[in-house]
Design a protein around this motif. Structure first.
Motif, PDB file in Angstrom:
ATOM      1  N   UNK A 214      15.351  15.433  -2.933  1.00 29.38           N
ATOM      2  CA  UNK A 214      14.992  14.323  -2.304  1.00 29.38           C
ATOM      3  C   UNK A 214      14.901  13.145  -1.891  1.00 29.38           C
ATOM      4  N   UNK A 215      14.437  12.813  -1.133  1.00 29.88           N
ATOM      5  CA  UNK A 215      15.293  11.547  -0.129  1.00 29.88           C
ATOM      6  C   UNK A 215      14.330  10.281  -0.582  1.00 29.88           C
ATOM      7  N   UNK A 216      15.258   8.847  -0.621  1.00 35.15           N
ATOM      8  CA  UNK A 216      13.708   8.446  -1.023  1.00 35.15           C
ATOM      9  C   UNK A 216      13.350   7.182  -0.133  1.00 35.15           C
ATOM     10  N   UNK A 217      11.862   7.174  -0.220  1.00 39.06           N
ATOM     11  CA  UNK A 217      11.600   6.137   1.152  1.00 39.06           C
ATOM     12  C   UNK A 217      11.066   4.861   0.968  1.00 39.06           C
ATOM     13  N   UNK A 218      11.013   3.923   1.048  1.00 38.02           N
ATOM     14  CA  UNK A 218      10.418   2.516   1.059  1.00 38.02           C
ATOM     15  C   UNK A 218       8.747   2.963   1.682  1.00 38.02           C
ATOM     16  N   UNK A 219       8.273   1.717   1.355  1.00 35.00           N
ATOM     17  CA  UNK A 219       6.331   2.724   1.342  1.00 35.00           C
ATOM     18  C   UNK A 219       5.602   3.316   0.460  1.00 35.00           C
ATOM     19  N   UNK A 220       4.087   3.130   0.893  1.00 33.48           N
ATOM     20  CA  UNK A 220       3.609   4.559   0.024  1.00 33.48           C
ATOM     21  C   UNK A 220       2.602   4.006  -0.111  1.00 33.48           C
ATOM     22  N   UNK A 221       1.059   4.524  -1.051  1.00 27.80           N
ATOM     23  CA  UNK A 221      -0.065   3.893  -1.094  1.00 27.80           C
ATOM     24  C   UNK A 221      -0.767   2.632  -0.309  1.00 27.80           C
ATOM     25  N   UNK A 222      -0.036   1.180  -0.531  1.00 31.89           N
ATOM     26  CA  UNK A 222      -0.394  -0.197  -0.169  1.00 31.89           C
ATOM     27  C   UNK A 222      -0.031   0.323   1.067  1.00 31.89           C
ATOM     28  N   UNK A 223       1.420   0.640   1.608  1.00 28.97           N
ATOM     29  CA  UNK A 223       1.635   0.770   2.969  1.00 28.97           C
ATOM     30  C   UNK A 223       0.506   1.296   4.134  1.00 28.97           C
ATOM     31  N   UNK A 224      -0.141   2.644   3.076  1.00 26.29           N
ATOM     32  CA  UNK A 224      -0.986   2.688   4.590  1.00 26.29           C
ATOM     33  C   UNK A 224      -2.171   2.027   3.951  1.00 26.29           C
ATOM     34  N   UNK A 225      -2.890   1.853   2.557  1.00 30.08           N
ATOM     35  CA  UNK A 225      -4.412   0.844   3.075  1.00 30.08           C
ATOM     36  C   UNK A 225      -4.136  -0.376   4.153  1.00 30.08           C
ATOM     37  N   UNK A 226      -2.935  -0.935   3.716  1.00 28.43           N
ATOM     38  CA  UNK A 226      -2.746  -2.166   4.409  1.00 28.43           C
ATOM     39  C   UNK A 226      -2.602  -1.582   6.720  1.00 28.43           C
ATOM     40  N   UNK A 227      -2.113  -0.279   6.968  1.00 32.25           N
ATOM     41  CA  UNK A 227      -2.510  -0.332   7.778  1.00 32.25           C
ATOM     42  C   UNK A 227      -3.469   0.524   8.491  1.00 32.25           C
TER      43      UNK A 227
END
Length: 497
Positions: free
Chosen positions: A286-299
Protein backbone atom coordinates in the motif's frame (compact mmCIF):
# COMPACT_ATOMS: atom_id res chain seq x y z
CA UNK A 1 -7.17 27.88 -18.32
CA UNK A 2 -7.55 27.74 -14.52
CA UNK A 3 -10.54 29.37 -12.90
CA UNK A 4 -10.25 32.36 -10.57
CA UNK A 5 -8.96 31.25 -7.14
CA UNK A 6 -11.72 30.99 -4.56
CA UNK A 7 -11.33 30.61 -0.79
CA UNK A 8 -13.32 27.69 0.60
CA UNK A 9 -13.73 26.01 3.98
CA UNK A 10 -14.58 22.35 4.44
CA UNK A 11 -15.14 20.31 7.56
CA UNK A 12 -15.06 16.54 8.01
CA UNK A 13 -16.88 15.49 11.19
CA UNK A 14 -15.39 12.02 11.42
CA UNK A 15 -16.09 9.22 13.87
CA UNK A 16 -12.72 9.74 15.56
CA UNK A 17 -11.56 13.24 14.62
CA UNK A 18 -13.17 16.48 13.44
CA UNK A 19 -11.16 18.39 10.83
CA UNK A 20 -11.52 21.89 9.39
CA UNK A 21 -9.53 22.91 6.31
CA UNK A 22 -9.45 26.35 4.71
CA UNK A 23 -7.83 26.76 1.30
CA UNK A 24 -7.82 28.66 -1.94
CA UNK A 25 -8.77 26.51 -4.91
CA UNK A 26 -8.01 27.19 -8.57
CA UNK A 27 -8.87 24.33 -10.88
CA UNK A 28 -7.11 21.24 -9.47
CA UNK A 29 -4.67 23.34 -7.43
CA UNK A 30 -5.29 23.60 -3.69
CA UNK A 31 -3.36 26.02 -1.48
CA UNK A 32 -4.08 25.23 2.18
CA UNK A 33 -4.32 28.32 4.41
CA UNK A 34 -5.33 26.83 7.74
CA UNK A 35 -6.20 23.54 9.44
CA UNK A 36 -7.83 22.67 12.75
CA UNK A 37 -7.91 19.11 14.06
CA UNK A 38 -9.84 18.03 17.16
CA UNK A 39 -9.97 14.41 18.48
CA UNK A 40 -13.68 14.34 19.34
CA UNK A 41 -13.99 10.51 19.33
CA UNK A 42 -17.67 10.63 18.46
CA UNK A 43 -17.95 6.89 17.75
CA UNK A 44 -16.77 6.11 21.29
CA UNK A 45 -19.85 7.88 22.65
CA UNK A 46 -22.70 5.56 21.67
CA UNK A 47 -25.02 4.42 24.44
CA UNK A 48 -26.77 1.04 24.57
CA UNK A 49 -29.59 2.35 22.36
CA UNK A 50 -27.32 3.56 19.55
CA UNK A 51 -27.58 7.24 20.47
CA UNK A 52 -24.70 9.66 21.00
CA UNK A 53 -24.37 10.25 24.74
CA UNK A 54 -24.19 13.70 26.32
CA UNK A 55 -20.43 13.54 26.91
CA UNK A 56 -19.69 12.84 23.23
CA UNK A 57 -22.09 15.55 22.13
CA UNK A 58 -20.48 18.09 24.46
CA UNK A 59 -17.05 17.31 23.00
CA UNK A 60 -18.48 17.85 19.54
CA UNK A 61 -20.26 21.09 20.48
CA UNK A 62 -17.06 22.54 21.96
CA UNK A 63 -15.34 21.76 18.67
CA UNK A 64 -18.18 23.45 16.75
CA UNK A 65 -17.55 26.61 18.79
CA UNK A 66 -13.89 26.57 17.72
CA UNK A 67 -14.75 25.95 14.08
CA UNK A 68 -17.49 28.58 14.18
CA UNK A 69 -15.07 31.25 15.39
CA UNK A 70 -12.63 30.46 12.57
CA UNK A 71 -15.40 30.45 9.96
CA UNK A 72 -16.94 33.75 11.01
CA UNK A 73 -17.52 35.91 7.95
CA UNK A 74 -17.40 33.09 5.39
CA UNK A 75 -20.30 33.14 2.88
CA UNK A 76 -22.46 30.02 3.46
CA UNK A 77 -21.98 28.95 -0.16
CA UNK A 78 -18.21 28.80 0.44
CA UNK A 79 -18.52 26.37 3.37
CA UNK A 80 -19.18 22.62 3.23
CA UNK A 81 -19.43 20.60 6.45
CA UNK A 82 -20.14 16.87 6.33
CA UNK A 83 -20.65 14.12 8.87
CA UNK A 84 -19.62 10.54 8.19
CA UNK A 85 -20.15 7.10 9.75
CA UNK A 86 -20.96 8.03 13.36
CA UNK A 87 -23.60 10.51 12.22
CA UNK A 88 -24.95 8.02 9.69
CA UNK A 89 -25.52 5.51 12.49
CA UNK A 90 -26.60 7.58 15.51
CA UNK A 91 -30.32 7.30 16.21
CA UNK A 92 -30.31 10.89 17.48
CA UNK A 93 -28.31 12.15 14.51
CA UNK A 94 -30.92 14.68 13.36
CA UNK A 95 -31.22 16.32 16.77
CA UNK A 96 -27.44 16.44 17.13
CA UNK A 97 -26.97 17.98 13.67
CA UNK A 98 -29.58 20.67 14.33
CA UNK A 99 -27.84 21.66 17.57
CA UNK A 100 -24.33 21.44 16.11
CA UNK A 101 -25.33 23.49 13.04
CA UNK A 102 -26.82 26.17 15.29
CA UNK A 103 -23.58 26.43 17.29
CA UNK A 104 -21.39 26.36 14.18
CA UNK A 105 -23.47 28.87 12.25
CA UNK A 106 -23.44 26.74 9.08
CA UNK A 107 -25.38 23.75 7.80
CA UNK A 108 -23.99 20.26 8.43
CA UNK A 109 -24.81 17.49 5.96
CA UNK A 110 -24.35 13.74 6.31
CA UNK A 111 -22.87 11.83 3.38
CA UNK A 112 -23.29 8.16 2.56
CA UNK A 113 -20.36 5.77 2.67
CA UNK A 114 -20.37 5.68 -1.14
CA UNK A 115 -20.20 9.46 -1.37
CA UNK A 116 -17.45 9.51 1.23
CA UNK A 117 -15.46 7.04 -0.91
CA UNK A 118 -15.98 9.17 -4.02
CA UNK A 119 -14.75 12.29 -2.25
CA UNK A 120 -11.68 10.46 -0.93
CA UNK A 121 -10.85 9.25 -4.44
CA UNK A 122 -11.23 12.77 -5.84
CA UNK A 123 -8.95 14.17 -3.15
CA UNK A 124 -6.24 11.56 -3.68
CA UNK A 125 -6.39 11.42 -7.48
CA UNK A 126 -5.08 14.97 -7.80
CA UNK A 127 -1.80 13.84 -6.17
CA UNK A 128 -1.27 10.70 -8.28
CA UNK A 129 0.25 10.55 -11.75
CA UNK A 130 -2.78 10.88 -14.09
CA UNK A 131 -2.33 7.81 -16.27
CA UNK A 132 -4.81 5.09 -17.24
CA UNK A 133 -3.82 2.53 -14.62
CA UNK A 134 -6.48 1.36 -12.18
CA UNK A 135 -5.96 2.49 -8.59
CA UNK A 136 -7.48 1.13 -5.41
CA UNK A 137 -7.94 3.78 -2.72
CA UNK A 138 -8.27 2.70 0.93
CA UNK A 139 -9.41 5.11 3.64
CA UNK A 140 -9.63 3.71 7.19
CA UNK A 141 -11.71 6.08 9.27
CA UNK A 142 -12.81 5.92 12.87
CA UNK A 143 -16.06 4.06 12.26
CA UNK A 144 -15.95 2.97 8.63
CA UNK A 145 -13.53 2.13 5.84
CA UNK A 146 -14.03 3.32 2.29
CA UNK A 147 -12.75 1.81 -0.96
CA UNK A 148 -12.70 3.27 -4.46
CA UNK A 149 -11.31 1.91 -7.72
CA UNK A 150 -10.86 4.12 -10.75
CA UNK A 151 -8.62 5.68 -13.35
CA UNK A 152 -7.32 9.22 -13.40
CA UNK A 153 -9.95 11.37 -11.64
CA UNK A 154 -13.03 9.14 -12.00
CA UNK A 155 -13.91 6.20 -9.72
CA UNK A 156 -16.08 3.50 -11.25
CA UNK A 157 -16.51 1.40 -8.10
CA UNK A 158 -17.02 2.76 -4.58
CA UNK A 159 -17.70 0.72 -1.44
CA UNK A 160 -17.95 1.30 2.30
CA UNK A 161 -17.91 -1.07 5.29
CA UNK A 162 -18.82 -0.41 8.93
CA UNK A 163 -15.46 -1.02 10.56
CA UNK A 164 -12.75 1.48 11.46
CA UNK A 165 -9.84 2.06 13.79
CA UNK A 166 -11.91 3.55 16.64
CA UNK A 167 -14.77 1.06 16.49
CA UNK A 168 -12.20 -1.78 16.45
CA UNK A 169 -10.38 -0.24 19.42
CA UNK A 170 -13.66 0.01 21.37
CA UNK A 171 -14.70 -3.55 20.52
CA UNK A 172 -11.35 -5.34 20.81
CA UNK A 173 -8.73 -3.14 22.52
CA UNK A 174 -10.83 -1.07 24.93
CA UNK A 175 -8.11 -0.91 27.60
CA UNK A 176 -5.29 -0.48 25.06
CA UNK A 177 -3.82 -3.93 25.68
CA UNK A 178 -2.96 -6.12 22.71
CA UNK A 179 -2.96 -9.91 22.93
CA UNK A 180 -2.73 -12.53 20.21
CA UNK A 181 -6.36 -13.50 20.79
CA UNK A 182 -7.61 -9.91 20.67
CA UNK A 183 -5.68 -9.17 17.50
CA UNK A 184 -6.97 -12.37 15.91
CA UNK A 185 -10.57 -11.51 16.81
CA UNK A 186 -10.18 -7.95 15.50
CA UNK A 187 -8.80 -9.16 12.16
CA UNK A 188 -11.56 -11.77 11.81
CA UNK A 189 -14.24 -9.16 12.62
CA UNK A 190 -12.87 -6.77 9.99
CA UNK A 191 -12.58 -9.62 7.49
CA UNK A 192 -16.24 -10.54 8.00
CA UNK A 193 -17.25 -6.96 7.22
CA UNK A 194 -15.21 -7.21 4.01
CA UNK A 195 -16.81 -10.43 2.77
CA UNK A 196 -19.90 -8.91 1.04
CA UNK A 197 -17.75 -6.64 -1.17
CA UNK A 198 -14.69 -8.84 -1.77
CA UNK A 199 -15.86 -10.31 -5.08
CA UNK A 200 -16.77 -6.88 -6.49
CA UNK A 201 -13.42 -5.38 -5.54
CA UNK A 202 -11.39 -8.34 -6.80
CA UNK A 203 -13.49 -8.59 -9.96
CA UNK A 204 -12.76 -4.96 -10.78
CA UNK A 205 -9.01 -5.31 -10.19
CA UNK A 206 -6.32 -2.65 -9.80
CA UNK A 207 -2.66 -2.12 -10.55
CA UNK A 208 -1.68 -0.37 -7.30
CA UNK A 209 -3.21 0.42 -3.91
CA UNK A 210 -3.04 3.72 -2.03
CA UNK A 211 -3.93 4.68 1.53
CA UNK A 212 -4.59 8.17 2.79
CA UNK A 213 -6.07 8.15 6.28
CA UNK A 214 -4.36 9.02 9.55
CA UNK A 215 -4.29 5.34 10.51
CA UNK A 216 -2.50 4.28 7.34
CA UNK A 217 -0.04 7.16 7.54
CA UNK A 218 0.84 6.43 11.17
CA UNK A 219 1.41 2.75 10.35
CA UNK A 220 3.70 3.78 7.48
CA UNK A 221 5.66 6.00 9.88
CA UNK A 222 6.24 3.12 12.28
CA UNK A 223 7.30 0.52 9.71
CA UNK A 224 9.66 3.05 8.10
CA UNK A 225 11.18 4.10 11.45
CA UNK A 226 11.87 0.44 12.26
CA UNK A 227 13.46 -0.19 8.88
CA UNK A 228 10.81 -2.73 7.87
CA UNK A 229 9.70 -0.91 4.70
CA UNK A 230 11.31 1.98 2.83
CA UNK A 231 8.14 3.27 1.16
CA UNK A 232 4.52 2.85 2.17
CA UNK A 233 3.46 -0.40 3.84
CA UNK A 234 4.33 -3.87 2.59
CA UNK A 235 2.32 -6.86 3.74
CA UNK A 236 5.49 -8.37 5.22
CA UNK A 237 6.22 -5.20 7.23
CA UNK A 238 2.64 -5.19 8.53
CA UNK A 239 3.00 -8.80 9.70
CA UNK A 240 6.16 -7.81 11.59
CA UNK A 241 4.37 -4.84 13.16
CA UNK A 242 1.42 -7.01 14.21
CA UNK A 243 3.76 -9.50 15.86
CA UNK A 244 5.63 -6.68 17.61
CA UNK A 245 2.39 -5.25 19.02
CA UNK A 246 1.44 -8.66 20.39
CA UNK A 247 4.89 -9.15 21.97
CA UNK A 248 4.86 -5.69 23.57
CA UNK A 249 1.22 -5.99 24.65
CA UNK A 250 0.67 -2.30 23.84
CA UNK A 251 1.61 0.26 21.22
CA UNK A 252 4.70 2.02 22.60
CA UNK A 253 3.81 5.52 21.44
CA UNK A 254 6.68 7.10 23.38
CA UNK A 255 9.08 5.94 20.66
CA UNK A 256 7.08 7.79 17.98
CA UNK A 257 6.62 11.41 19.13
CA UNK A 258 5.23 12.47 15.73
CA UNK A 259 2.16 10.29 16.29
CA UNK A 260 -0.43 12.14 18.39
CA UNK A 261 -1.76 10.56 21.58
CA UNK A 262 -5.28 10.21 20.19
CA UNK A 263 -3.92 8.51 17.06
CA UNK A 264 -1.75 6.21 19.19
CA UNK A 265 -4.84 5.20 21.16
CA UNK A 266 -6.51 3.72 18.04
CA UNK A 267 -3.28 2.45 16.45
CA UNK A 268 -3.84 -1.29 17.17
CA UNK A 269 -7.35 -1.01 15.72
CA UNK A 270 -5.96 0.53 12.55
CA UNK A 271 -3.34 -2.22 12.25
CA UNK A 272 -6.01 -4.93 12.59
CA UNK A 273 -8.27 -3.37 9.95
CA UNK A 274 -5.44 -2.79 7.46
CA UNK A 275 -4.10 -6.31 8.00
CA UNK A 276 -7.55 -7.77 7.27
CA UNK A 277 -7.80 -5.67 4.10
CA UNK A 278 -4.36 -6.56 2.75
CA UNK A 279 -4.77 -10.24 3.60
CA UNK A 280 -8.26 -10.67 2.15
CA UNK A 281 -7.59 -8.59 -0.96
CA UNK A 282 -4.13 -10.12 -1.55
CA UNK A 283 -2.44 -6.71 -1.47
CA UNK A 284 1.35 -6.86 -1.31
CA UNK A 285 1.94 -3.14 -0.92
CA UNK A 286 0.00 0.00 0.00
CA UNK A 287 1.47 3.33 -1.07
CA UNK A 288 0.81 6.51 0.88
CA UNK A 289 -0.82 9.54 -0.69
CA UNK A 290 -1.50 13.01 0.59
CA UNK A 291 -5.04 14.20 0.15
CA UNK A 292 -8.32 12.62 1.07
CA UNK A 293 -11.92 13.51 1.77
CA UNK A 294 -11.28 17.17 2.61
CA UNK A 295 -9.37 17.82 -0.61
CA UNK A 296 -12.18 16.09 -2.49
CA UNK A 297 -14.71 18.31 -0.73
CA UNK A 298 -12.72 21.42 -1.66
CA UNK A 299 -12.75 20.43 -5.33
CA UNK A 300 -16.48 19.71 -5.20
CA UNK A 301 -17.28 22.97 -3.43
CA UNK A 302 -15.16 25.10 -5.76
CA UNK A 303 -16.90 23.39 -8.68
CA UNK A 304 -20.32 24.38 -7.33
CA UNK A 305 -19.17 27.98 -6.91
CA UNK A 306 -17.79 27.91 -10.47
CA UNK A 307 -21.05 26.39 -11.82
CA UNK A 308 -19.45 22.98 -12.42
CA UNK A 309 -21.53 21.03 -9.92
CA UNK A 310 -20.89 17.27 -9.98
CA UNK A 311 -24.50 16.80 -8.85
CA UNK A 312 -25.76 18.11 -12.19
CA UNK A 313 -23.81 15.43 -14.03
CA UNK A 314 -24.95 12.80 -11.54
CA UNK A 315 -28.64 13.65 -12.05
CA UNK A 316 -28.26 13.73 -15.84
CA UNK A 317 -26.59 10.30 -15.93
CA UNK A 318 -29.21 8.92 -13.52
CA UNK A 319 -32.12 10.22 -15.61
CA UNK A 320 -30.63 8.94 -18.85
CA UNK A 321 -30.02 5.49 -17.36
CA UNK A 322 -33.79 5.13 -16.86
CA UNK A 323 -34.71 6.46 -20.30
CA UNK A 324 -36.30 9.69 -19.11
CA UNK A 325 -37.99 11.76 -21.83
CA UNK A 326 -35.53 14.66 -21.91
CA UNK A 327 -37.87 16.96 -23.86
CA UNK A 328 -40.59 16.49 -21.25
CA UNK A 329 -38.17 17.01 -18.38
CA UNK A 330 -36.99 20.27 -19.95
CA UNK A 331 -40.59 21.29 -20.61
CA UNK A 332 -41.58 20.67 -16.99
CA UNK A 333 -38.58 22.56 -15.67
CA UNK A 334 -39.31 25.54 -17.93
CA UNK A 335 -42.82 25.79 -16.47
CA UNK A 336 -41.55 25.16 -12.95
CA UNK A 337 -38.89 27.83 -13.30
CA UNK A 338 -41.47 30.34 -14.56
CA UNK A 339 -43.63 29.68 -11.49
CA UNK A 340 -40.55 29.75 -9.24
CA UNK A 341 -39.48 33.19 -10.47
CA UNK A 342 -42.92 34.52 -9.62
CA UNK A 343 -43.22 33.07 -6.10
CA UNK A 344 -39.68 32.66 -4.74
CA UNK A 345 -39.55 35.97 -2.87
CA UNK A 346 -42.90 35.51 -1.13
CA UNK A 347 -42.20 31.87 -0.35
CA UNK A 348 -38.60 32.25 0.87
CA UNK A 349 -37.10 30.14 -1.91
CA UNK A 350 -34.31 32.45 -3.00
CA UNK A 351 -31.44 30.16 -1.91
CA UNK A 352 -29.59 28.47 -4.78
CA UNK A 353 -30.31 25.01 -3.38
CA UNK A 354 -34.06 25.60 -3.86
CA UNK A 355 -33.58 26.31 -7.56
CA UNK A 356 -31.24 23.32 -7.84
CA UNK A 357 -33.72 20.96 -6.18
CA UNK A 358 -36.48 22.13 -8.52
CA UNK A 359 -34.27 21.55 -11.56
CA UNK A 360 -33.13 18.12 -10.42
CA UNK A 361 -36.65 17.02 -9.49
CA UNK A 362 -37.93 18.04 -12.94
CA UNK A 363 -35.15 15.93 -14.46
CA UNK A 364 -35.89 12.76 -12.48
CA UNK A 365 -39.57 12.87 -11.54
CA UNK A 366 -40.42 10.33 -14.27
CA UNK A 367 -37.66 7.76 -13.70
CA UNK A 368 -40.27 5.49 -12.08
CA UNK A 369 -42.04 5.09 -15.42
CA UNK A 370 -39.30 2.58 -16.25
CA UNK A 371 -40.91 0.31 -13.63
CA UNK A 372 -44.63 1.00 -14.04
CA UNK A 373 -46.99 3.87 -14.80
CA UNK A 374 -49.12 2.96 -11.80
CA UNK A 375 -47.83 4.87 -8.77
CA UNK A 376 -44.79 5.85 -10.80
CA UNK A 377 -44.14 8.81 -8.49
CA UNK A 378 -43.51 6.35 -5.64
CA UNK A 379 -41.20 4.27 -7.83
CA UNK A 380 -39.35 7.43 -8.84
CA UNK A 381 -38.94 8.49 -5.22
CA UNK A 382 -37.63 5.06 -4.22
CA UNK A 383 -35.04 5.09 -7.00
CA UNK A 384 -33.94 8.61 -6.08
CA UNK A 385 -33.64 7.87 -2.37
CA UNK A 386 -31.78 4.59 -2.74
CA UNK A 387 -29.44 5.25 -5.67
CA UNK A 388 -25.81 6.29 -5.36
CA UNK A 389 -25.98 9.89 -6.61
CA UNK A 390 -22.49 11.37 -6.66
CA UNK A 391 -22.17 14.70 -4.88
CA UNK A 392 -25.37 14.41 -2.85
CA UNK A 393 -25.52 14.47 0.92
CA UNK A 394 -28.08 12.29 2.67
CA UNK A 395 -30.26 15.31 3.49
CA UNK A 396 -30.32 16.76 -0.03
CA UNK A 397 -31.03 13.34 -1.55
CA UNK A 398 -33.88 12.88 0.94
CA UNK A 399 -35.32 16.27 -0.01
CA UNK A 400 -35.09 15.41 -3.70
CA UNK A 401 -36.85 12.11 -3.05
CA UNK A 402 -39.63 13.87 -1.14
CA UNK A 403 -40.28 16.41 -3.90
CA UNK A 404 -40.38 13.63 -6.49
CA UNK A 405 -42.65 11.48 -4.28
CA UNK A 406 -45.12 14.31 -3.75
CA UNK A 407 -45.22 15.77 -7.26
CA UNK A 408 -48.64 14.16 -7.84
CA UNK A 409 -51.54 12.59 -5.95
CA UNK A 410 -51.71 13.04 -2.16
CA UNK A 411 -48.83 14.31 -0.04
CA UNK A 412 -46.90 11.87 2.14
CA UNK A 413 -47.02 13.08 5.73
CA UNK A 414 -44.67 10.29 6.81
CA UNK A 415 -42.02 11.38 4.28
CA UNK A 416 -42.48 15.01 5.29
CA UNK A 417 -41.76 14.27 8.95
CA UNK A 418 -38.38 12.75 8.03
CA UNK A 419 -37.13 15.96 6.40
CA UNK A 420 -34.74 18.41 8.09
CA UNK A 421 -36.89 20.66 10.27
CA UNK A 422 -35.62 23.92 8.77
CA UNK A 423 -36.47 22.81 5.20
CA UNK A 424 -39.90 21.22 5.62
CA UNK A 425 -41.95 24.27 4.61
CA UNK A 426 -39.70 25.04 1.64
CA UNK A 427 -39.87 21.42 0.48
CA UNK A 428 -43.67 21.61 0.36
CA UNK A 429 -43.51 24.88 -1.59
CA UNK A 430 -41.16 23.32 -4.13
CA UNK A 431 -43.56 20.38 -4.40
CA UNK A 432 -46.44 22.75 -5.15
CA UNK A 433 -44.42 24.37 -7.95
CA UNK A 434 -43.47 21.03 -9.49
CA UNK A 435 -47.02 19.67 -9.19
CA UNK A 436 -48.45 22.63 -11.09
CA UNK A 437 -45.71 22.45 -13.72
CA UNK A 438 -46.44 18.75 -14.30
CA UNK A 439 -50.16 19.49 -14.67
CA UNK A 440 -49.48 22.26 -17.18
CA UNK A 441 -47.26 19.91 -19.19
CA UNK A 442 -49.45 16.80 -19.07
CA UNK A 443 -50.23 17.02 -22.79
CA UNK A 444 -46.48 17.12 -23.45
CA UNK A 445 -46.68 20.29 -25.46
CA UNK A 446 -45.91 23.89 -24.64
CA UNK A 447 -48.15 26.35 -22.81
CA UNK A 448 -47.18 29.94 -23.52
CA UNK A 449 -45.92 30.86 -20.07
CA UNK A 450 -45.71 34.52 -21.08
CA UNK A 451 -49.51 34.69 -21.09
CA UNK A 452 -49.89 33.27 -17.59
CA UNK A 453 -50.10 35.54 -14.56
CA UNK A 454 -49.13 34.26 -11.13
CA UNK A 455 -49.86 35.72 -7.70
CA UNK A 456 -48.71 34.21 -4.42
CA UNK A 457 -49.10 34.56 -0.69
CA UNK A 458 -48.55 32.40 2.36
CA UNK A 459 -49.76 28.89 1.47
CA UNK A 460 -51.60 30.36 -1.49
CA UNK A 461 -51.11 30.59 -5.27
CA UNK A 462 -53.30 32.05 -8.00
CA UNK A 463 -52.83 31.40 -11.72
CA UNK A 464 -54.62 33.49 -14.33
CA UNK A 465 -54.90 31.95 -17.82
CA UNK A 466 -55.60 33.82 -21.07
CA UNK A 467 -59.29 34.27 -21.84
CA UNK A 468 -60.90 31.09 -23.13
CA UNK A 469 -57.78 28.96 -22.60
CA UNK A 470 -59.27 26.72 -19.91
CA UNK A 471 -62.36 26.07 -22.01
CA UNK A 472 -60.09 24.95 -24.83
CA UNK A 473 -58.08 22.72 -22.47
CA UNK A 474 -60.64 20.82 -20.35
CA UNK A 475 -58.14 18.15 -19.23
CA UNK A 476 -55.92 20.77 -17.61
CA UNK A 477 -58.96 22.37 -15.98
CA UNK A 478 -60.05 18.99 -14.58
CA UNK A 479 -56.53 18.33 -13.24
CA UNK A 480 -56.44 21.75 -11.58
CA UNK A 481 -59.81 21.12 -9.92
CA UNK A 482 -58.41 17.90 -8.44
CA UNK A 483 -55.30 19.77 -7.37
CA UNK A 484 -57.43 22.28 -5.46
CA UNK A 485 -58.59 19.39 -3.26
CA UNK A 486 -55.12 17.87 -2.85
CA UNK A 487 -53.62 21.18 -1.75
CA UNK A 488 -56.55 21.94 0.52
CA UNK A 489 -55.73 18.74 2.45
CA UNK A 490 -52.40 20.27 3.51
CA UNK A 491 -53.76 23.75 4.22
CA UNK A 492 -52.98 25.32 0.84
CA UNK A 493 -55.21 27.33 -1.47
CA UNK A 494 -55.02 27.09 -5.26
CA UNK A 495 -57.05 29.59 -7.27
CA UNK A 496 -57.18 29.55 -11.05
CA UNK A 497 -59.25 31.47 -13.52
Amino acid sequence: MDSTPVTCAVGDLGSNTFHLMIATVSGPRINIIDRIREPVRLAAGFDEYGALNEEAQERAFRCMELFGQRLKGFPPEHVLMVGTNALRKAVNSREFIENASSILGYEIEVVSGYEEARLVFAGIARNIEPDNRKRLIIDIGGGSTEFAIGRRFEPFLVESIDVGCLSTKVNCFADGKVTERRMHDAIIAAGLKLQPILSRLKGCGWSSAFGSSGSVKSIAQVVYANGWCDEGISYESLKILKAQLIRDGVFKAEFFPDISSDRADVFPGGVAVLFAIMKNLDIDHVYISDGGIREGMLLDLSGRIDHKDVRDTSVSVFANSYGVDRDQADRVFAKAEFLYRNVKDNWGLDEQICHDLLRWSADVHEVGLSISHGRYHKHSAYLVRHSNLAGFSREIQMLLGFIVRCHRKSFSEKSHEKLPLDFRDRAVRLCVILRLAVILCRSRNDVDKGKLKVESGENRIKICFPGGWLQDNPLTEADLLLEVDYLQQIGWQLIFE
